[in-house]
Design a protein around this motif. Structure first.
Motif, PDB file in Angstrom:
ATOM      1  N   UNK A 238       0.801  -1.217   0.000  1.00 60.33           N
ATOM      2  CA  UNK A 238       0.000   0.000   0.000  1.00 60.33           C
ATOM      3  C   UNK A 238       0.837   1.271   0.000  1.00 60.33           C
ATOM      4  N   UNK A 239       1.944   1.295   0.740  1.00 58.30           N
ATOM      5  CA  UNK A 239       2.774   2.503   0.747  1.00 58.30           C
ATOM      6  C   UNK A 239       3.401   2.736  -0.616  1.00 58.30           C
ATOM      7  N   UNK A 240       3.785   1.640  -1.285  1.00 62.86           N
ATOM      8  CA  UNK A 240       4.385   1.767  -2.618  1.00 62.86           C
ATOM      9  C   UNK A 240       3.347   2.228  -3.640  1.00 62.86           C
ATOM     10  N   UNK A 241       2.122   1.733  -3.508  1.00 62.23           N
ATOM     11  CA  UNK A 241       1.082   2.160  -4.457  1.00 62.23           C
ATOM     12  C   UNK A 241       0.736   3.633  -4.252  1.00 62.23           C
ATOM     13  N   UNK A 242       0.740   4.083  -2.983  1.00 59.94           N
ATOM     14  CA  UNK A 242       0.505   5.511  -2.718  1.00 59.94           C
ATOM     15  C   UNK A 242       1.585   6.359  -3.379  1.00 59.94           C
ATOM     16  N   UNK A 243       2.846   5.961  -3.232  1.00 60.70           N
ATOM     17  CA  UNK A 243       3.949   6.704  -3.844  1.00 60.70           C
ATOM     18  C   UNK A 243       3.898   6.621  -5.366  1.00 60.70           C
ATOM     19  N   UNK A 244       3.440   5.486  -5.900  1.00 56.90           N
ATOM     20  CA  UNK A 244       3.268   5.330  -7.342  1.00 56.90           C
ATOM     21  C   UNK A 244       2.226   6.328  -7.846  1.00 56.90           C
ATOM     22  N   UNK A 245       1.104   6.433  -7.153  1.00 60.75           N
ATOM     23  CA  UNK A 245       0.058   7.376  -7.556  1.00 60.75           C
ATOM     24  C   UNK A 245       0.507   8.825  -7.440  1.00 60.75           C
ATOM     25  N   UNK A 246       1.369   9.110  -6.462  1.00 60.20           N
ATOM     26  CA  UNK A 246       1.838  10.485  -6.260  1.00 60.20           C
ATOM     27  C   UNK A 246       2.985  10.847  -7.192  1.00 60.20           C
ATOM     28  N   UNK A 247       3.560   9.856  -7.872  1.00 60.51           N
ATOM     29  CA  UNK A 247       4.632  10.132  -8.826  1.00 60.51           C
ATOM     30  C   UNK A 247       6.030   9.960  -8.281  1.00 60.51           C
ATOM     31  N   UNK A 248       6.178   9.466  -7.050  1.00 56.07           N
ATOM     32  CA  UNK A 248       7.512   9.264  -6.479  1.00 56.07           C
ATOM     33  C   UNK A 248       8.126   7.930  -6.926  1.00 56.07           C
ATOM     34  N   UNK A 249       7.287   7.055  -7.477  1.00 59.54           N
ATOM     35  CA  UNK A 249       7.753   5.778  -8.022  1.00 59.54           C
ATOM     36  C   UNK A 249       7.113   5.592  -9.394  1.00 59.54           C
ATOM     37  N   UNK A 250       7.881   5.053 -10.317  1.00 57.56           N
ATOM     38  CA  UNK A 250       7.310   4.654 -11.599  1.00 57.56           C
ATOM     39  C   UNK A 250       7.994   3.372 -12.062  1.00 57.56           C
ATOM     40  N   UNK A 251       7.474   2.803 -13.143  1.00 56.07           N
ATOM     41  CA  UNK A 251       8.000   1.560 -13.716  1.00 56.07           C
ATOM     42  C   UNK A 251       8.104   1.761 -15.216  1.00 56.07           C
ATOM     43  N   UNK A 252       9.268   1.468 -15.791  1.00 58.92           N
ATOM     44  CA  UNK A 252       9.404   1.688 -17.234  1.00 58.92           C
ATOM     45  C   UNK A 252       8.910   0.476 -18.010  1.00 58.92           C
ATOM     46  N   UNK A 253       8.991   0.563 -19.347  1.00 63.98           N
ATOM     47  CA  UNK A 253       8.405  -0.503 -20.168  1.00 63.98           C
ATOM     48  C   UNK A 253       9.280  -1.756 -20.237  1.00 63.98           C
ATOM     49  N   UNK A 254      10.394  -1.752 -19.511  1.00 60.17           N
ATOM     50  CA  UNK A 254      11.169  -2.984 -19.304  1.00 60.17           C
ATOM     51  C   UNK A 254      10.932  -3.540 -17.902  1.00 60.17           C
ATOM     52  N   UNK A 255       9.916  -2.987 -17.219  1.00 61.56           N
ATOM     53  CA  UNK A 255       9.526  -3.386 -15.862  1.00 61.56           C
ATOM     54  C   UNK A 255      10.626  -3.073 -14.838  1.00 61.56           C
ATOM     55  N   UNK A 256      11.397  -2.020 -15.135  1.00 59.02           N
ATOM     56  CA  UNK A 256      12.418  -1.556 -14.190  1.00 59.02           C
ATOM     57  C   UNK A 256      11.838  -0.447 -13.334  1.00 59.02           C
ATOM     58  N   UNK A 257      12.165  -0.465 -12.048  1.00 62.03           N
ATOM     59  CA  UNK A 257      11.611   0.467 -11.063  1.00 62.03           C
ATOM     60  C   UNK A 257      12.480   1.722 -10.996  1.00 62.03           C
ATOM     61  N   UNK A 258      11.811   2.884 -10.915  1.00 63.82           N
ATOM     62  CA  UNK A 258      12.522   4.157 -10.775  1.00 63.82           C
ATOM     63  C   UNK A 258      11.951   4.904  -9.577  1.00 63.82           C
ATOM     64  N   UNK A 259      12.851   5.357  -8.694  1.00 59.21           N
ATOM     65  CA  UNK A 259      12.463   6.140  -7.518  1.00 59.21           C
ATOM     66  C   UNK A 259      12.890   7.578  -7.744  1.00 59.21           C
ATOM     67  N   UNK A 260      11.962   8.500  -7.629  1.00 54.78           N
ATOM     68  CA  UNK A 260      12.253   9.908  -7.888  1.00 54.78           C
ATOM     69  C   UNK A 260      13.168  10.503  -6.814  1.00 54.78           C
ATOM     70  N   UNK A 261      14.075  11.355  -7.253  1.00 49.70           N
ATOM     71  CA  UNK A 261      14.928  12.072  -6.300  1.00 49.70           C
ATOM     72  C   UNK A 261      14.110  13.032  -5.451  1.00 49.70           C
ATOM     73  N   UNK A 262      12.910  13.365  -5.934  1.00 51.52           N
ATOM     74  CA  UNK A 262      12.037  14.273  -5.193  1.00 51.52           C
ATOM     75  C   UNK A 262      11.569  13.671  -3.868  1.00 51.52           C
ATOM     76  N   UNK A 263      11.569  12.334  -3.773  1.00 46.31           N
ATOM     77  CA  UNK A 263      11.121  11.690  -2.536  1.00 46.31           C
ATOM     78  C   UNK A 263      11.975  12.148  -1.358  1.00 46.31           C
ATOM     79  N   UNK A 264      13.303  12.153  -1.550  1.00 45.07           N
ATOM     80  CA  UNK A 264      14.211  12.583  -0.486  1.00 45.07           C
ATOM     81  C   UNK A 264      14.115  14.088  -0.257  1.00 45.07           C
TER      82      UNK A 264
END
Length: 307
Positions: A238-264
């Motif tokens: 649930x915490x990851x999905x919240x961050x995904x919806x807020x834009x702090x986490x995304x997933x590219x089309x190779x299914x690689x995870x990206x964490x935004x520097x904005x989170x910190x």
């Protein structure tokens, strides 16, 4: 088309008859009940407990699954025909010899129905002549012959009358045919259950399996043009999905995870999440048509992800 008559209590009917839900959950104690009578798109009708031996409404079968009561409430809430999780569990306890606190009580069988309709009391239909009062759960009919055909014709007549009176916005589709099981579910609840199962009840990023802490959701939200196609779903903690919806986490089309520097920057922390940066998803659906849609993933990266 097959048609099943299931037995329910009047309070469930009363709680739902004036709602405008596009789906509802006809729940049962899981126990020894495993519903396999219908295919997706077949009709499911509601019969009240005796002595009210009438058909009072129905819907179209989407799926059957067994889930913990807290997940059932989280997904469907009042679409369960009750007003709270406590009421849901209390009613389940009435139909068993177990206490509400017993863990064995927590699993419920979910018969998820789309496009539900409810008849006014003056339009209730008497049960078919071949109905046996000793039937425990329900009975299967065929709409093309015998009692099933007769009942289906009565039902169409009642719904059409309601249409003419302006008391019902939709009616049984003419020439209705069974949907292919790969078609998208009609409602959000059925969508979430299928996503939960397609990810094996495990977080796509972490593999975490504690169901109360997990959430099925959309890659591209419905209000942004997303659909209930299963490839638009993702299952995350649930915490990851919240961050995904807020834009702090995304997933590219190779299914690689990206964490935004904005989170910190925004929260002076988030170190626990950066360990996932650059990793690929740990859990993915087995079926090709359920894999995350790459176009929707690109949409999320371009329109939601915080650079």
């Amino acid at each position: 088309m097959k048609m099943y008559i299931g037995i329910t209590e009047q309070e469930w009917y009363e709680n739902l008859k004036d709602t405008d839900f596009n789906e509802i959950n006809f729940w049962k104690l899981a126990g020894n009940f495993n519903f396999k009578a219908l295919d997706q798109g077949d009709m499911f009708l509601f019969k009240l407990h005796s002595p009210n031996n009438y058909i009072v409404g129905g819907g179209f079968f989407e799926l059957y699954d067994i889930l913990p009561s807290f997940t059932v409430w989280d997904i469907f809430k009042e679409k369960n025909g009750v007003k709270s999780l406590m009421e849901l569990e209390q009613k389940a306890a009435v139909y068993s010899s177990l206490a509400v606190s017993d863990n064995k009580l927590k699993n419920l069988g979910c018969i998820v129905l789309s496009k539900p309709f409810f008849l006014q009391e003056s339009d209730w239909i008497p049960i078919p002549e071949d109905w046996n009062i000793n039937i425990g759960h329900g009975k299967l009919y065929n709409t093309f012959k015998g009692m099933g055909k007769e009942l289906f014709m009565q039902l169409e007549e009642k719904i059409n009358m309601m249409e003419d009176k302006g008391t019902k916005k939709s009616k049984i589709p003419s020439g209705f045919s069974v949907k292919n099981k790969n078609n998208p579910p009609e409602g959000e609840g059925a969508f979430k259950i299928r996503i939960t199962e397609s990810y094996h009840k495990s977080c796509a990023i972490t593999g975490y399996k504690v169901l109360p802490a997990l959430e099925a959701g959309y890659i591209k939200p419905l209000n942004s043009g997303g659909t209930n196609n299963l490839d638009n779903g993702i299952f995350l903690r649930k915490d990851l999905y919240t961050l995904f919806n807020m834009g702090y986490i995304t997933i590219d089309d190779n299914y690689e995870i990206h964490i935004s520097c904005r989170l910190k920057e925004d929260f002076s922390g988030g170190n626990a999440y950066y360990k996932y940066n650059g990793k690929t998803l740990r859990v993915l659906p087995d079926k090709f048509f359920e894999l995350p849609n790459k176009s929707n993933l690109r949409w999320h990266m371009e329109n939601v992800f915080l650079k």
